[in-house]
Motif scaffolding. Structure first.
Motif, mmCIF file in Angstrom:
data_model
loop_
_atom_site.group_PDB
_atom_site.id
_atom_site.type_symbol
_atom_site.label_atom_id
_atom_site.label_comp_id
_atom_site.label_asym_id
_atom_site.label_seq_id
_atom_site.Cartn_x
_atom_site.Cartn_y
_atom_site.Cartn_z
ATOM 1 N N ASP A 1 1.541 -7.230 6.459
ATOM 2 C CA ASP A 1 1.741 -5.842 6.050
ATOM 3 C C ASP A 1 0.560 -5.462 5.169
ATOM 4 O O ASP A 1 0.421 -5.965 4.052
ATOM 5 C CB ASP A 1 3.063 -5.710 5.285
ATOM 6 C CG ASP A 1 3.287 -4.324 4.707
ATOM 7 O OD1 ASP A 1 2.615 -3.365 5.147
ATOM 8 O OD2 ASP A 1 4.147 -4.201 3.807
ATOM 9 N N TRP B 1 -0.976 -2.830 2.857
ATOM 10 C CA TRP B 1 -0.352 -1.790 2.053
ATOM 11 C C TRP B 1 -1.184 -1.538 0.792
ATOM 12 O O TRP B 1 -2.161 -2.230 0.536
ATOM 13 C CB TRP B 1 1.063 -2.219 1.670
ATOM 14 C CG TRP B 1 1.067 -3.341 0.671
ATOM 15 C CD1 TRP B 1 0.733 -4.658 0.894
ATOM 16 C CD2 TRP B 1 1.350 -3.241 -0.719
ATOM 17 N NE1 TRP B 1 0.808 -5.372 -0.266
ATOM 18 C CE2 TRP B 1 1.186 -4.534 -1.271
ATOM 19 C CE3 TRP B 1 1.713 -2.186 -1.533
ATOM 20 C CZ2 TRP B 1 1.394 -4.790 -2.623
ATOM 21 C CZ3 TRP B 1 1.923 -2.448 -2.882
ATOM 22 C CH2 TRP B 1 1.770 -3.743 -3.401
ATOM 23 N N CYS C 1 4.289 2.992 2.085
ATOM 24 C CA CYS C 1 4.201 1.537 1.884
ATOM 25 C C CYS C 1 5.321 1.064 0.958
ATOM 26 O O CYS C 1 5.993 0.059 1.234
ATOM 27 C CB CYS C 1 2.855 1.152 1.276
ATOM 28 S SG CYS C 1 1.426 1.513 2.294
ATOM 29 N N ILE D 1 -2.409 3.083 6.225
ATOM 30 C CA ILE D 1 -1.395 2.167 5.717
ATOM 31 C C ILE D 1 -0.071 2.899 5.617
ATOM 32 O O ILE D 1 -0.061 4.123 5.459
ATOM 33 C CB ILE D 1 -1.804 1.560 4.342
ATOM 34 C CG1 ILE D 1 -2.200 2.652 3.355
ATOM 35 C CG2 ILE D 1 -2.897 0.540 4.511
ATOM 36 C CD1 ILE D 1 -2.482 2.166 1.965
ATOM 37 N N PRO D 2 1.034 2.196 5.753
ATOM 38 C CA PRO D 2 1.121 0.776 6.048
ATOM 39 C C PRO D 2 0.750 0.480 7.506
ATOM 40 O O PRO D 2 1.026 1.279 8.394
ATOM 41 C CB PRO D 2 2.588 0.442 5.790
ATOM 42 C CG PRO D 2 3.317 1.721 6.058
ATOM 43 C CD PRO D 2 2.371 2.815 5.640
#
Length: 146
Positions: free
Chosen positions: A62, A64, A71, A111-112
Motif C-alpha cells: 500500500d 500511501w 489513504c 495514492i493510495p
C-alpha cells in the motif's frame, strides 16, 4: 511440497518454511519473533528489498501518505485484509513521502495505490481506496497465477 523462503518482518532474515506449514505460523530462526503477525509491516529502505525480492510470498504494498484522506480512510481496511490474506500474501505499507526512492522506482503517481509484487516483479496494480472485501478479492485474484 517445497519449502518457501519467508522473510521475517522483524529482522529481515530469510527463513525456510515448508509450504504445508505456512498456516501454522512459525517463528524466525534468528530473532524468535513471529513470521506472521496478522497486520501489515512498515516497509522502508532498510527492509523493502528483502520482502519484495527475496521472499517466495507475494507482497501486497500500500503506497500511501499521511496527508492523504483516502489513504487514511483505507488504512483500517488494509489492516483487516492482512488477517485474511496472511500467510499466503505478505502486506506492507510504504509512506511515499518518507520513501521517495521506492515510490519513484514503482512510478507511483497517485495514492493510495496497491501494488502486488512477486520476486521483485510487479504483477498487479490498483489505485484508489477500497474496502476490506475488495482488497482481499483483488489480492487473491492477482496472486492466483503464482
Amino acid at each position: 511440497m517445497a519449502d518457501l523462503i519467508v522473510v521475517c518482518p522483524s529482522c529481515t532474515t530469510s527463513n525456510r518454511v515448508p509450504q504445508t506449514r505456512l498456516g501454522a505460523g512459525g517463528t524466525c530462526g534468528r530473532c524468535g519473533n513471529a513470521l506472521f503477525e496478522g497486520h501489515p509491516i512498515t516497509l522502508g529502505s532498510l527492509n523493502f528489498n528483502a520482502h519484495a525480492m527475496k521472499s517466495d510470498l507475494p507482497l501486497l504494498v500500500d503506497f500511501w501518505a499521511t496527508w492523504c484522506g483516502p489513504c487514511r480512510q483505507m488504512t483500517p481496511a488494509f489492516e483487516a485484509a492482512a488477517a485474511s490474506l496472511e500467510p499466503l500474501i505478505r502486506l506492507g505499507k510504504v509512506d511515499t513521502e518518507a520513501e521517495l526512492n521506492i515510490a519513484s522506482r514503482y512510478d507511483i503517481r497517485s495514492i493510495p495505490t496497491l501494488v502486488m509484487l512477486h520476486k521483485g516483479r510487479e504483477i498487479a496494480r490498483q489505485s484508489g481506496a477500497m474496502p476490506t472485501n475488495a482488497i482481499v478479492a483483488w489480492a487473491r485474484q492477482a496472486a492466483a497465477g503464482l
